[in-house]
Design a protein around this motif. Structure first.
Motif, PDB file in Angstrom:
ATOM      1  N   LEU A  37      33.855  41.512  47.590  1.00  0.00           N
ATOM      2  CA  LEU A  37      33.572  40.732  46.378  1.00  0.00           C
ATOM      3  C   LEU A  37      33.941  41.523  45.119  1.00  0.00           C
ATOM      4  O   LEU A  37      34.278  40.924  44.098  1.00  0.00           O
ATOM      5  CB  LEU A  37      32.094  40.352  46.337  1.00  0.00           C
ATOM      6  CG  LEU A  37      31.688  39.212  47.256  1.00  0.00           C
ATOM      7  CD1 LEU A  37      30.173  39.045  47.235  1.00  0.00           C
ATOM      8  CD2 LEU A  37      32.372  37.929  46.856  1.00  0.00           C
ATOM      9  N   GLY A  38      33.898  42.836  45.190  1.00  0.00           N
ATOM     10  CA  GLY A  38      34.292  43.659  44.055  1.00  0.00           C
ATOM     11  C   GLY A  38      35.755  43.460  43.687  1.00  0.00           C
ATOM     12  O   GLY A  38      36.127  43.527  42.522  1.00  0.00           O
ATOM     13  N   VAL A  40      37.358  40.645  44.067  1.00  0.00           N
ATOM     14  CA  VAL A  40      37.477  39.304  43.492  1.00  0.00           C
ATOM     15  C   VAL A  40      36.999  39.287  42.043  1.00  0.00           C
ATOM     16  O   VAL A  40      37.616  38.669  41.185  1.00  0.00           O
ATOM     17  CB  VAL A  40      36.669  38.296  44.340  1.00  0.00           C
ATOM     18  CG1 VAL A  40      36.663  36.926  43.688  1.00  0.00           C
ATOM     19  CG2 VAL A  40      37.238  38.221  45.746  1.00  0.00           C
ATOM     20  N   PHE A  41      35.905  39.995  41.760  1.00  0.00           N
ATOM     21  CA  PHE A  41      35.281  39.923  40.444  1.00  0.00           C
ATOM     22  C   PHE A  41      35.576  41.117  39.550  1.00  0.00           C
ATOM     23  O   PHE A  41      34.882  41.325  38.570  1.00  0.00           O
ATOM     24  CB  PHE A  41      33.754  39.792  40.601  1.00  0.00           C
ATOM     25  CG  PHE A  41      33.349  38.501  41.230  1.00  0.00           C
ATOM     26  CD1 PHE A  41      33.564  37.297  40.579  1.00  0.00           C
ATOM     27  CD2 PHE A  41      32.761  38.487  42.471  1.00  0.00           C
ATOM     28  CE1 PHE A  41      33.192  36.109  41.162  1.00  0.00           C
ATOM     29  CE2 PHE A  41      32.381  37.304  43.065  1.00  0.00           C
ATOM     30  CZ  PHE A  41      32.602  36.104  42.417  1.00  0.00           C
ATOM     31  N   ARG A  42      36.590  41.903  39.872  1.00  0.00           N
ATOM     32  CA  ARG A  42      36.868  43.063  39.018  1.00  0.00           C
ATOM     33  C   ARG A  42      37.408  42.620  37.666  1.00  0.00           C
ATOM     34  O   ARG A  42      38.069  41.586  37.544  1.00  0.00           O
ATOM     35  CB  ARG A  42      37.821  44.028  39.709  1.00  0.00           C
ATOM     36  CG  ARG A  42      39.158  43.452  40.030  1.00  0.00           C
ATOM     37  CD  ARG A  42      39.962  44.448  40.826  1.00  0.00           C
ATOM     38  NE  ARG A  42      41.168  43.784  41.333  1.00  0.00           N
ATOM     39  CZ  ARG A  42      42.031  44.352  42.114  1.00  0.00           C
ATOM     40  NH1 ARG A  42      41.848  45.589  42.484  1.00  0.00           N
ATOM     41  NH2 ARG A  42      43.085  43.699  42.526  1.00  0.00           N
ATOM     42  N   SER A  43      37.141  43.436  36.658  1.00  0.00           N
ATOM     43  CA  SER A  43      37.520  43.062  35.295  1.00  0.00           C
ATOM     44  C   SER A  43      38.987  43.359  35.032  1.00  0.00           C
ATOM     45  O   SER A  43      39.584  44.218  35.669  1.00  0.00           O
ATOM     46  CB  SER A  43      36.645  43.818  34.303  1.00  0.00           C
ATOM     47  OG  SER A  43      36.870  45.202  34.445  1.00  0.00           O
ATOM     48  N   ARG A  51      44.811  44.822  36.472  1.00  0.00           N
ATOM     49  CA  ARG A  51      43.369  44.700  36.709  1.00  0.00           C
ATOM     50  C   ARG A  51      42.809  46.065  37.060  1.00  0.00           C
ATOM     51  O   ARG A  51      43.366  46.774  37.875  1.00  0.00           O
ATOM     52  CB  ARG A  51      43.102  43.715  37.825  1.00  0.00           C
ATOM     53  CG  ARG A  51      43.587  42.313  37.451  1.00  0.00           C
ATOM     54  CD  ARG A  51      43.395  41.388  38.571  1.00  0.00           C
ATOM     55  NE  ARG A  51      41.957  41.171  38.738  1.00  0.00           N
ATOM     56  CZ  ARG A  51      41.439  40.088  39.267  1.00  0.00           C
ATOM     57  NH1 ARG A  51      42.225  39.124  39.669  1.00  0.00           N
ATOM     58  NH2 ARG A  51      40.151  39.967  39.398  1.00  0.00           N
ATOM     59  N   TRP A  54      36.742  48.122  39.856  1.00  0.00           N
ATOM     60  CA  TRP A  54      35.382  47.678  39.568  1.00  0.00           C
ATOM     61  C   TRP A  54      34.384  48.801  39.800  1.00  0.00           C
ATOM     62  O   TRP A  54      33.225  48.669  39.461  1.00  0.00           O
ATOM     63  CB  TRP A  54      35.008  46.478  40.412  1.00  0.00           C
ATOM     64  CG  TRP A  54      34.977  46.735  41.881  1.00  0.00           C
ATOM     65  CD1 TRP A  54      36.026  46.738  42.725  1.00  0.00           C
ATOM     66  CD2 TRP A  54      33.831  47.047  42.662  1.00  0.00           C
ATOM     67  NE1 TRP A  54      35.618  47.025  43.988  1.00  0.00           N
ATOM     68  CE2 TRP A  54      34.283  47.232  43.983  1.00  0.00           C
ATOM     69  CE3 TRP A  54      32.476  47.202  42.385  1.00  0.00           C
ATOM     70  CZ2 TRP A  54      33.420  47.543  45.017  1.00  0.00           C
ATOM     71  CZ3 TRP A  54      31.616  47.526  43.421  1.00  0.00           C
ATOM     72  CH2 TRP A  54      32.092  47.694  44.716  1.00  0.00           C
TER      73      TRP A  54
END
Length: 57
Positions: A37-38, A40-43, A51, A54
């Motif tokens: 999930l990290g 997918v949701f990294r900034s 990108r 995370w």
């Protein structure tokens, strides 16, 4: 009497090891899910092109 105690002790140790291994497998699955999930949701990084990571290290 001694063989009976040894068999019961062996069963207790094997049950404890089996339970601990099952807990460790579930913990590994949870950590893997959080790690995935990290990604997918990294900034986004500077400029929005690349990108960033995370995690900090």
């Amino acid at each position: 009497m001694i063989p009976l105690i040894l068999v019961l002790l062996l069963a207790l140790v094997l049950f404890g090891a089996g339970f601990a291994l099952k807990v460790l497998w579930w913990l590994a699955v949870i950590v893997l899910a959080v790690w995935l999930l990290g990604f997918v949701f990294r900034s986004a990084g500077t400029g929005g092109r690349s990108r960033g990571r995370w995690y900090r290290w």
